[in-house]
Design a protein around this motif. Structure first.
Motif, PDB file in Angstrom:
ATOM      1  N   GLN A 148       0.820  -1.201   0.000  1.00 48.89           N
ATOM      2  CA  GLN A 148       0.000   0.000   0.000  1.00 48.89           C
ATOM      3  C   GLN A 148       0.858   1.257   0.000  1.00 48.89           C
ATOM      4  O   GLN A 148       0.601   2.201  -0.751  1.00 48.89           O
ATOM      5  CB  GLN A 148      -0.903   0.005   1.233  1.00 48.89           C
TER       6      GLN A 148
ATOM      7  N   HIS B 127       2.417   1.866  -3.346  1.00 47.60           N
ATOM      8  CA  HIS B 127       1.506   2.364  -4.366  1.00 47.60           C
ATOM      9  C   HIS B 127       1.062   3.785  -4.109  1.00 47.60           C
ATOM     10  O   HIS B 127       0.644   4.486  -5.015  1.00 47.60           O
ATOM     11  CB  HIS B 127       0.285   1.456  -4.469  1.00 47.60           C
ATOM     12  N   ARG B 128       1.156   4.242  -2.875  1.00 46.35           N
ATOM     13  CA  ARG B 128       0.756   5.606  -2.612  1.00 46.35           C
ATOM     14  C   ARG B 128       1.894   6.589  -2.759  1.00 46.35           C
ATOM     15  O   ARG B 128       1.743   7.668  -3.292  1.00 46.35           O
ATOM     16  CB  ARG B 128       0.181   5.728  -1.210  1.00 46.35           C
TER      17      ARG B 128
ATOM     18  N   LYS C 216       5.158   5.803  -3.923  1.00 50.08           N
ATOM     19  CA  LYS C 216       6.167   5.412  -4.909  1.00 50.08           C
ATOM     20  C   LYS C 216       7.566   5.409  -4.312  1.00 50.08           C
ATOM     21  O   LYS C 216       8.536   5.770  -4.953  1.00 50.08           O
ATOM     22  CB  LYS C 216       6.151   6.352  -6.119  1.00 50.08           C
TER      23      LYS C 216
ATOM     24  N   GLU D 274      -5.527  -2.183  -3.402  1.00 48.75           N
ATOM     25  CA  GLU D 274      -4.725  -1.990  -4.605  1.00 48.75           C
ATOM     26  C   GLU D 274      -5.155  -2.940  -5.709  1.00 48.75           C
ATOM     27  O   GLU D 274      -4.888  -2.685  -6.866  1.00 48.75           O
ATOM     28  CB  GLU D 274      -3.242  -2.163  -4.290  1.00 48.75           C
TER      29      GLU D 274
ATOM     30  N   GLN E  40      -1.398   0.896 -11.037  1.00 49.79           N
ATOM     31  CA  GLN E  40      -0.174   0.112 -10.972  1.00 49.79           C
ATOM     32  C   GLN E  40       0.430  -0.049 -12.362  1.00 49.79           C
ATOM     33  O   GLN E  40       1.640  -0.039 -12.536  1.00 49.79           O
ATOM     34  CB  GLN E  40      -0.499  -1.249 -10.375  1.00 49.79           C
TER      35      GLN E  40
ATOM     36  N   ALA F  41       2.057   3.179 -13.333  1.00 51.01           N
ATOM     37  CA  ALA F  41       3.188   3.559 -12.504  1.00 51.01           C
ATOM     38  C   ALA F  41       4.508   3.125 -13.091  1.00 51.01           C
ATOM     39  O   ALA F  41       5.555   3.527 -12.610  1.00 51.01           O
ATOM     40  CB  ALA F  41       3.026   2.973 -11.108  1.00 51.01           C
TER      41      ALA F  41
END
Lengths: 92, 196
Positions: A74, A77-78, A80, B161, B168, B171
């Motif tokens: 988590q 993903h928030r 980076k 997620e 993702q 990213a």
């Protein structure tokens, strides 16, 4: 003695490394060292309790690492990033 | 037998030190596996074969698989192909292979030779099981509840997620990574632009 060395190594790594995965790995090392101390004590006095305690530590480590790795996902993903210093702002 | 204990302990300490000084996560994981295996050998030498087997299965098996999955999902190495080529060079896995080879030699020697108790007699899995389900039944129940809580918590944290796989995907590009570094995206409030 060995358990102490391993525990201190894990603690040093916990304080030094700035990567969340390394922090989790050093936590694993520390829990393992604590379990080793329990098993050594149980073997020294020939009791079963040390091994029972190690089993509980094992279950706790498994649960901890599952939740911790989910948190790592988590966070990555928030933000980076997995650097503890950049994550330490607590402002979001 | 004392010598075997000291060898396994030395392997544990050396591999842990090497683990802490690695820069790459996967190399550190290799050394961590060797460290856990050597601790398992130490358990076997201390007369706890059941715990040694559990150490190998749970720590070196399950928890390492979790770590490897997370490393794969994070994809921390952006230059993955070049790193892949460098991973195949023999200089990286010789260290863990050497340490693991020492452990294998030791285990083979132990399996051929004497019983694995250092000093005192071994405590087998039967006594551990009897004690575990006798006076420690509450502890077993608590451990099961803790594991259930960990399972639900990990699923809850991981399901957010999974709801937005597009982010993702995006990213991987650098500009998305650059401009997403500052802002906090609340879970479920963003709808990324779906480009066909």
């Amino acid at each position: 003695m060995l358990a102490g060395i391993l525990f201190s190594l894990g603690l040093i790594s916990l304080l030094v490394r700035r990567d969340l995965i390394f922090v989790l790995m050093s936590l694993e090392v520390m829990l393992n060292a604590a379990g080793l101390a329990f098993v050594v004590a149980g073997s020294r006095w020939h009791q079963v309790d040390g091994q029972i305690m190690f089993l509980f530590i094992l279950a706790m480590a498994a649960a901890e690492v599952a939740v911790g790795l989910a948190l790592v996902l988590q966070i990555y993903h928030r933000f980076k990033s997995l650097d503890v210093d950049t994550l330490g702002e607590m402002r979001g | 037998m004392e010598l075997a204990f000291y060898i396994a302990g030395a392997v544990a300490v050396i591999s842990t030190v090497l683990m802490l000084t690695r820069l790459n996560v996967v190399h550190a994981l290799l050394y961590l596996i060797v460290s856990l295996l050597s601790v398992a050998v130490v358990f076997y030498l201390l007369g706890a074969p059941f715990v040694a087997a559990l150490e190998v299965i749970v720590y070196a098996g399950a928890i390492m698989v979790l770590f490897i999955f997370v490393v794969m999902m994070l994809n921390l190495g952006e230059h993955a192909s070049g790193m892949e080529r460098r991973w195949l060079t023999p200089g990286i896995w010789t260290g863990p292979m050497l340490l693991a080879g020492v452990l294998i030699i030791e285990v083979v020697y132990l399996a051929r030779g004497a019983t694995g108790a250092l000093g005192t007699a071994a405590i087998g899995p039967q006594e551990v099981g009897i004690a575990l389900y006798g006076p420690y039944l509450i502890g077993v129940e608590l451990a099961s509840m803790l594991l259930l809580a960990g399972l639900v918590g990990a699923y809850h944290l991981g399901s957010h997620e999974a709801k937005r796989p597009e982010i993702q995907h995006d990213a991987d590009t650098h500009e998305r990574r650059a401009d997403a570094s500052g802002d906090l995206v609340l879970a479920g409030t963003d709808q990324p632009a779906r480009t066909p």
